[in-house]
Design a protein around this motif. Structure first.
Motif, short mmCIF file in Angstrom:
data_model
loop_
_atom_site.label_atom_id
_atom_site.label_comp_id
_atom_site.label_asym_id
_atom_site.label_seq_id
_atom_site.Cartn_x
_atom_site.Cartn_y
_atom_site.Cartn_z
N MET B 1 21.04 -112.98 -13.91
CA MET B 1 19.66 -112.97 -14.40
C MET B 1 19.45 -114.16 -15.34
O MET B 1 20.29 -114.44 -16.18
CB MET B 1 19.40 -111.67 -15.16
CG MET B 1 17.97 -111.53 -15.61
SD MET B 1 17.63 -109.91 -16.35
CE MET B 1 18.56 -110.01 -17.85
N ASN B 3 18.10 -115.18 -18.37
CA ASN B 3 17.48 -114.66 -19.59
C ASN B 3 17.62 -115.65 -20.74
O ASN B 3 17.68 -115.28 -21.89
CB ASN B 3 18.04 -113.29 -19.96
CG ASN B 3 19.53 -113.34 -20.24
OD1 ASN B 3 20.12 -114.42 -20.20
ND2 ASN B 3 20.12 -112.21 -20.54
N TYR B 166 9.88 -107.59 -10.69
CA TYR B 166 9.45 -106.60 -11.67
C TYR B 166 9.91 -105.20 -11.30
O TYR B 166 9.74 -104.76 -10.16
CB TYR B 166 7.92 -106.57 -11.74
CG TYR B 166 7.34 -107.19 -12.98
CD1 TYR B 166 7.09 -106.44 -14.12
CD2 TYR B 166 7.02 -108.55 -13.01
CE1 TYR B 166 6.55 -107.01 -15.25
CE2 TYR B 166 6.46 -109.13 -14.15
CZ TYR B 166 6.24 -108.35 -15.27
OH TYR B 166 5.69 -108.91 -16.39
N ILE B 179 16.47 -96.98 -16.79
CA ILE B 179 16.08 -98.38 -16.94
C ILE B 179 17.33 -99.25 -17.10
O ILE B 179 17.45 -100.31 -16.48
CB ILE B 179 15.13 -98.56 -18.15
CG1 ILE B 179 13.83 -97.78 -17.94
CG2 ILE B 179 14.85 -100.05 -18.41
CD1 ILE B 179 12.99 -98.22 -16.75
N VAL B 183 18.09 -102.24 -14.58
CA VAL B 183 18.20 -103.64 -15.01
C VAL B 183 19.56 -104.19 -14.59
O VAL B 183 19.67 -105.33 -14.11
CB VAL B 183 17.99 -103.80 -16.53
CG1 VAL B 183 18.16 -105.26 -16.94
CG2 VAL B 183 16.62 -103.30 -16.93
N ASP B 184 20.59 -103.39 -14.73
CA ASP B 184 21.92 -103.84 -14.26
C ASP B 184 21.89 -104.15 -12.76
O ASP B 184 22.42 -105.16 -12.31
CB ASP B 184 22.97 -102.76 -14.55
CG ASP B 184 23.37 -102.71 -16.02
OD1 ASP B 184 23.08 -103.69 -16.74
OD2 ASP B 184 23.97 -101.71 -16.44
N SER B 187 19.81 -107.26 -12.06
CA SER B 187 20.52 -108.45 -12.55
C SER B 187 21.62 -108.85 -11.57
O SER B 187 21.88 -110.03 -11.33
CB SER B 187 21.16 -108.17 -13.91
OG SER B 187 20.19 -107.79 -14.84
N LEU B 195 13.39 -111.41 -14.66
CA LEU B 195 13.07 -110.00 -14.44
C LEU B 195 11.98 -109.53 -15.40
O LEU B 195 11.83 -110.06 -16.51
CB LEU B 195 14.31 -109.13 -14.63
CG LEU B 195 15.49 -109.43 -13.69
CD1 LEU B 195 16.63 -108.44 -13.94
CD2 LEU B 195 15.08 -109.41 -12.23
N ILE B 197 9.48 -105.82 -16.63
CA ILE B 197 9.34 -104.36 -16.59
C ILE B 197 7.89 -103.97 -16.85
O ILE B 197 7.21 -104.54 -17.71
CB ILE B 197 10.27 -103.66 -17.60
CG1 ILE B 197 10.08 -102.14 -17.50
CG2 ILE B 197 10.00 -104.14 -19.03
CD1 ILE B 197 11.18 -101.34 -18.11
N ALA B 213 14.95 -102.26 -21.84
CA ALA B 213 14.93 -103.45 -20.99
C ALA B 213 15.13 -104.72 -21.82
O ALA B 213 15.85 -105.64 -21.41
CB ALA B 213 13.61 -103.52 -20.22
N LYS B 216 18.64 -105.19 -22.66
CA LYS B 216 19.38 -105.60 -21.47
C LYS B 216 19.02 -107.03 -21.04
O LYS B 216 19.48 -107.49 -20.00
CB LYS B 216 19.06 -104.63 -20.33
CG LYS B 216 19.76 -103.28 -20.45
CD LYS B 216 21.15 -103.40 -19.88
CE LYS B 216 21.92 -102.11 -19.93
NZ LYS B 216 23.28 -102.31 -19.39
N ILE B 218 15.88 -108.37 -20.33
CA ILE B 218 14.70 -108.61 -19.47
C ILE B 218 13.71 -109.49 -20.21
O ILE B 218 13.53 -109.34 -21.42
CB ILE B 218 14.07 -107.25 -19.04
CG1 ILE B 218 14.64 -106.85 -17.69
CG2 ILE B 218 12.56 -107.34 -19.00
CD1 ILE B 218 13.83 -105.81 -16.96
#
Lengths: 317, 317
Positions: B1, B3, B166, B179, B183-184, B187, B195, B197, B213, B216, B218
């Motif tokens: 991901m 981020n 999303y 969640i 997310v895992d 990802s 990503l 949410i 999220a 994590k 997002i």
């Protein structure tokens, strides 16, 4: 932490909700609520305060603020599975008012306490334990506690005869990560005690924080029907019962209770997601300023209220 | 991901809130909201749907359902930092309606899509990307997805030119642990994409789920002012802005927006913590049955509604 026993759901609608309407619940209301909670499998109903009318003004305040044992037996003539608890405030309770547990409808006495009063709380607890009650000490405003003060109190609680140590997020300002941190801390420093959580919903996190506590193994879960409680209210009982998988619990009677009791009541008094309470939660403050605002003609002047609470001249000296 | 970029707050009050009031917002309302969001540092304002009036009935529906580029320039003559986005529904958008991004006030087009339509979403996305827009595919009803279908869609998205994938909790039935799991999964299976949410608040968990999220990693966070959105509504913008530490964000203008815009509106139309939406969330169902109930004379008959949704004869065949 002793988490081998099953989850205990404690509904505090009458007690914490009484802070909204000055405990102006009819006997029928409380009796009906007991019925719904008992049918739903709720473990404990907190039916009010056991403060002394000699020590607190009784003006305009309903009987659930000063629970009388004889009155209580009239209200709930057929006590069933759901136990009853009352809370006391330090300095407002007269120990001589208390019957032995075997002669009372009450099963549990909870002591609300700021950290500075921990020794007084333990002394009161000893009296209640000697009378045969299950007890808890509920440490309020834990989001404002200094770490070393909290540690000291937890060590004292751990060595006492208190049954349950409660994390109380009085200002509704804690996040799930804070709850995880606090449960770890309580578990480490209070390993002999059962643990409980009492969350407030200022940031719409009362339920999420309670879920975090459940995942961390906390046993006692405070909640109230439709979230009724001071200011933003509490973790809703219907959400907790809808989540727990234990077949003891059944959410439907709580929905019936909301329909019959809470919707009419909510039209007369307010609690829940109301912006001034959000603001005090975000600022980690007691909601009293927001409660005063809601009773004034400026009740929806959020920007001014935010300015007022965040202007440096008024917040620092 | 990916981020590494900063958090992007996307306010969808007009778009998702339009599902509550049939997009009956005045031009002044939307213009004022843009001002408050821009002052608050919100990254993106989703100003409506870009569906085609040729493909959807326009009867009784405001202009924010069928955004027209020329109209949009009149509404926001002085576009500032806050970008604008619109969402499209598959089968309701005419690609020929779309101007190149350089000629439009819109910066981003989001495609709402059920899993079964993922190929259609990617085809639409290619058109929008060719026109120069930033794009997202919003996978709706993810709580009802079968694992292998979701995996297949994520692999396809990962290989596409879509910018953002999303997670959409359409029914508001997901818990923070769900969640974290999703997310895992996103990802892992969509590592090339940013990503996002989009949470719903049926269980009072929209904010908590968004916080999970964020923790994590997002990047795109959907929210709406005072939580306005279909049924129980969304994650409140004021809670997200009060939480994020990035100095770009300032919550106060949102409180002013709630005071000026949302409190009067909430007196006319409803969203938020309303028990029938809680029930559909707990049962992991679309809120349409609850929305119908709230428009009927039985709007507060919660017990019957619960019975209706949980009686075996009506739920299984």
């Amino acid at each position: 932490m002793l988490n081998t026993q099953k989850t205990q759901v404690l509904d505090c609608t009458i007690r914490d909700g009484g802070l909204v309407n000055n405990w102006d619940f009819s006997i029928d209301f409380v009796r009906d609520l007991y019925h719904y909670l008992n049918t739903a499998g709720v473990d404990v109903m907190e039916i009010g305060y056991k403060n002394s009318p000699k020590l607190v003004s009784t003006e305009g305040v309903g009987p659930w603020r000063f629970l009388d044992d004889h009155f209580l037996k009239e209200v709930i003539p057929n006590k069933q599975q759901t136990k009853l608890s009352a809370i006391v405030d330090i300095g407002r309770v007269d120990e001589n008012d208390m019957l032995p547990c075997t002669e009372s409808h009450l099963d549990m006495i909870r002591i609300a306490c700021y950290l500075k009063d921990i020794d007084k709380a333990i002394k009161l607890n000893n009296t209640f334990k000697a009378l045969g009650y299950e007890t808890s000490v509920n440490i309020m405003a834990v989001s404002n506690a200094m770490e070393h003060d909290l540690s000291e109190a937890l060590v004292k609680l751990n060595e006492s005869s208190v049954d349950i140590a409660y994390i109380v997020d009085s200002y509704g300002s804690l996040y799930p990560r804070d709850i995880a941190y606090l449960v770890d801390k309580f578990s480490l420093q209070c390993p002999n005690k059962k643990l409980g959580i009492h969350a407030h919903n200022n940031l719409q996190l009362a339920y999420a924080n309670t879920l975090t506590a459940i995942e961390k193994g906390i046993q006692y879960l405070d909640c109230s029907v439709y979230g009724m409680g001071r200011a933003a209210g509490n973790c809703p009982t219907e959400l907790i019962l809808g989540y727990l998988k234990d077949p003891q619990y059944e959410v439907k009677p709580v929905y019936e209770g909301i329909e019959k009791l809470m919707i009419p009541l909510r039209k007369k008094v307010e609690w829940g997601y109301i912006i001034p309470y959000t603001i005090t939660g975000q600022l980690n403050e007691h909601p009293r300023s927001a409660m005063a605002l809601r009773h004034s003609e400026n009740k929806d002047r959020y920007k001014d209220f935010y300015d007022q609470l965040t202007t440096v001249e008024t917040t620092l000296d």
